[in-house]
Design a protein around this motif. Structure first.
Motif, mmCIF file in Angstrom:
data_model
loop_
_atom_site.group_PDB
_atom_site.id
_atom_site.type_symbol
_atom_site.label_atom_id
_atom_site.label_comp_id
_atom_site.label_asym_id
_atom_site.label_seq_id
_atom_site.Cartn_x
_atom_site.Cartn_y
_atom_site.Cartn_z
ATOM 1 N N CYS A 1 0.910 -1.230 0.464
ATOM 2 C CA CYS A 1 -0.224 0.520 -0.077
ATOM 3 C C CYS A 1 0.653 1.543 -0.302
ATOM 4 C CB CYS A 1 -0.677 0.211 1.198
ATOM 5 S SG CYS A 1 -2.033 -1.410 1.029
ATOM 6 N N SER A 2 0.216 1.903 -0.735
ATOM 7 C CA SER A 2 1.308 3.451 -0.668
ATOM 8 C C SER A 2 1.207 3.970 0.747
ATOM 9 C CB SER A 2 0.177 4.601 -1.459
ATOM 10 O OG SER A 2 -1.145 4.953 -0.919
ATOM 11 N N PRO A 3 2.445 4.342 1.039
ATOM 12 C CA PRO A 3 2.857 5.616 2.513
ATOM 13 C C PRO A 3 1.586 6.657 3.147
ATOM 14 C CG PRO A 3 4.706 5.561 1.037
ATOM 15 C CD PRO A 3 3.120 5.482 0.323
ATOM 16 N N CYS A 4 0.554 7.021 1.973
ATOM 17 C CA CYS A 4 -0.630 7.907 2.749
ATOM 18 C C CYS A 4 -1.090 7.176 2.896
ATOM 19 C CB CYS A 4 -0.288 9.314 2.358
ATOM 20 S SG CYS A 4 -0.815 8.435 0.589
ATOM 21 N N ALA A 5 -1.570 6.033 2.544
ATOM 22 C CA ALA A 5 -3.110 4.884 2.091
ATOM 23 C C ALA A 5 -3.865 4.949 3.439
ATOM 24 C CB ALA A 5 -2.553 3.552 1.989
ATOM 25 N N SER A 6 -2.900 5.652 5.144
ATOM 26 C CA SER A 6 -3.623 4.967 6.444
ATOM 27 C C SER A 6 -4.772 6.741 6.285
ATOM 28 C CB SER A 6 -3.302 4.416 7.248
ATOM 29 O OG SER A 6 -3.501 3.085 6.993
ATOM 30 N N ARG A 7 -3.163 8.056 5.917
ATOM 31 C CA ARG A 7 -4.432 9.507 6.224
ATOM 32 C C ARG A 7 -6.195 9.106 6.974
ATOM 33 N NH1 ARG A 7 -2.984 13.631 2.023
ATOM 34 N NH2 ARG A 7 -0.668 12.533 2.661
ATOM 35 N N ASP A 8 -6.041 9.316 7.926
ATOM 36 C CA ASP A 8 -7.716 9.423 8.566
ATOM 37 C C ASP A 8 -8.645 7.895 9.104
ATOM 38 O OD1 ASP A 8 -7.757 12.270 8.703
ATOM 39 O OD2 ASP A 8 -8.612 12.531 7.124
ATOM 40 N N SER B 1 -9.777 -2.056 -3.049
ATOM 41 C CA SER B 1 -8.712 -1.608 -3.081
ATOM 42 C C SER B 1 -8.289 -1.471 -1.891
ATOM 43 C CB SER B 1 -8.418 0.352 -4.044
ATOM 44 O OG SER B 1 -9.146 0.201 -4.722
ATOM 45 N N TRP B 2 -7.021 -1.458 -1.246
ATOM 46 C CA TRP B 2 -6.596 -1.885 -0.137
ATOM 47 C C TRP B 2 -6.053 -0.448 0.956
ATOM 48 C CZ3 TRP B 2 -8.502 -5.587 2.893
ATOM 49 C CH2 TRP B 2 -9.038 -7.028 3.044
ATOM 50 N N MET B 3 -6.197 -0.767 1.854
ATOM 51 C CA MET B 3 -5.215 -0.017 3.162
ATOM 52 C C MET B 3 -4.630 -0.974 4.337
ATOM 53 S SD MET B 3 -7.460 1.255 5.673
ATOM 54 C CE MET B 3 -7.168 2.145 6.066
ATOM 55 N N ILE B 4 -3.496 0.049 4.890
ATOM 56 C CA ILE B 4 -3.307 -0.867 6.403
ATOM 57 C C ILE B 4 -3.346 0.217 7.087
ATOM 58 C CG2 ILE B 4 -1.284 -1.545 6.544
ATOM 59 C CD1 ILE B 4 -2.574 -3.506 4.554
ATOM 60 N N TYR B 5 -3.249 0.089 7.852
ATOM 61 C CA TYR B 5 -2.648 0.511 9.779
ATOM 62 C C TYR B 5 -1.399 1.475 9.384
ATOM 63 C CZ TYR B 5 -2.032 2.429 14.320
ATOM 64 O OH TYR B 5 -1.442 3.695 15.113
#
Length: 433
Positions: free
Chosen positions: A189-196, A212-216
């Protein structure tokens, strides 16, 4: 204390105690501000003893490797142990957590991914009463499965329980496209994927049901809390559309949710939150748009509202039940919560601390952590987990029964006196703040 439960060779969370069988399914709404949640609800039909059921028909607690990855990352970055030790153990923590929960079941009938017949899809109590609704907000780095024990128990008593998964706004620049297996070396996941985003992992549904996935990645302070509040109101909108018969589930667009049309008591809704979800609950109840009749906070994390808890306490004008753990509700957190309590003038509200408990007693952790996992997450062994679980659930059910205008109380009338007696028998565990 943690405890592992097995029935017919299958590990599971505690059996729901109410008189009704329970169904479960995941729902993701449409649009830019879509919300994702897991729904627990009573179903019609004779309740077969759980020991006689086929566990293969139950709901999986496990949501997939991305969630284990995100939670392991959260543990590594937040615990007080030496960082280099945790970094060295990170692959083990991921594998251990993934293995620990992969086969865990929730004793509720999984009704997702299929077209159930009228009996299985039914949602009314035998008396035909409308279901009161409870929306649940999880804590930092948790997810929609983490309240399965409490949610299934409430549903077995006639409630529809909607457990939110707090995640990102649906903005493509915050995500990377899911590959066939997220565990592939170049699937990240992209570095900014977990903003908010404050779940340990989550996803959005894209074209052709792609995800589309995001990680904490961490705590984002006020912007994150504001987003959580909006997600709760998004869940309220989803409940109303569900009751109107107009809600579309992006996870199963061809499966109609018409069985829920007219079945919900949208004028009798409660909001519950644990930890960061407790703070979210208080903020929602203080919002001018609030439509909840009562609120429940489990170990509310007061850091995000520490600047002026008095203002928040004054703004909450409905009954609140607050149940905190002894190890978490100390120091600055306890001072802030007491400042909020003193400013909150609703006489029906109750604030308790349970002696000999930890922060993780508020969710499913005692039933899935294992002794090693319980130690890593700072668990202790003062009280049997089944006592704490039953005491917490009884406090919540008796509170909801007292302050919600439930259309048909016959389901609760037979059990509430028993639950009240249990509370009295274990009142030595409770400290009234």
């Amino acid at each position: 204390m943690s405890k592992t439960l097995y029935t017919n060779g299958t590990q599971h969370t505690p059996f729901p105690r109410g008189p009704l069988p329970v169904g479960c399914k995941d729902v993701c709404t449409e649009g830019e501000d879509a919300v994702l949640f897991r729904m627990f609800f009573p179903v019609l039909g004779k309740k077969v003893p759980y020991e006689e059921q086929d566990p293969a028909s139950w709901t999986d607690w496990y949501l997939g490797q991305p969630y284990s990855t995100g939670f392991a990352k959260f543990i590594i970055t937040t615990q007080s142990y030496s960082m280099w030790i945790l970094r060295a153990l990170s692959p083990f923590l991921f594998l251990y957590g993934d293995w620990l929960t992969k086969s865990l079941k929730v004793p509720t009938a999984w009704l997702g991914g299929e077209q159930p017949d009228e009996d299985n899809a039914a949602r009314e109590t035998p008396a035909g009463a409308k279901m009161p609704v409870l929306v649940a907000s999880h804590g930092m780095a948790a997810h929609r499965s983490v309240f399965s024990c409490l949610a299934s128990d409430l549903a077995s008593h006639g409630f529809l329980v909607l457990v939110l998964e707090h995640r990102l706004r649906n903005d493509p620049k915050f995500f990377v496209r899911e590959r066939r297996k997220l565990a592939e070396p170049n699937a990240s996941c992209s570095p900014c994927a977990s903003r908010d985003g404050s779940s340990c992992a989550s996803f959005h549904v894209g074209p052709a049901s792609s995800r589309s996935w995001m990680i904490y990645s961490g705590y984002e302070r006020e912007s994150q809390l504001d987003r959580r509040v909006e997600e709760v109101f998004g869940a309220v909108a989803a409940v109303r559309r569900l009751n109107d018969g107009t809600l579309i589930n992006e996870l199963e667009p061809d499966h109609k949710l018409s069985a829920f049309k007219g079945a919900l008591d949208v004028n009798n809704m409660a909001l519950l939150g644990h930890s960061y979800g407790g703070t979210t609950t208080l903020r929602v109840l203080a919002d001018p748009r609030n439509c909840f009749k009562v609120g429940v906070t489990l170990d509310p994390w007061m850091f995000p509202v520490r600047a002026d808890p008095e203002a928040l306490g004054r703004a909450v004008a409905i009954p609140v039940l607050s149940v905190s753990s002894e190890d978490f509700n100390q120091g600055a957190n306890l001072k802030a919560l007491r400042r909020l309590r003193d400013a909150h003038k609703t006489e029906e509200s109750m604030f308790y601390t349970m002696k000999g408990t930890t922060h993780h007693h508020g969710n499913d952790a005692p039933w899935l952590a294992g002794r090693l996992g319980w130690w890593i997450t700072s668990g202790n062994y003062t009280h049997p987990p089944e006592i704490i679980n039953e005491l917490q659930n009884n406090l919540i059910l008796t509170f909801l029964d007292k302050y919600l205008d439930i259309e048909d109380r016959r389901l609760l009338a037979s059990v509430i006196p028993v639950y009240e007696q249990f509370i009295q028998e274990n009142k030595g565990i409770l400290l009234e703040d």
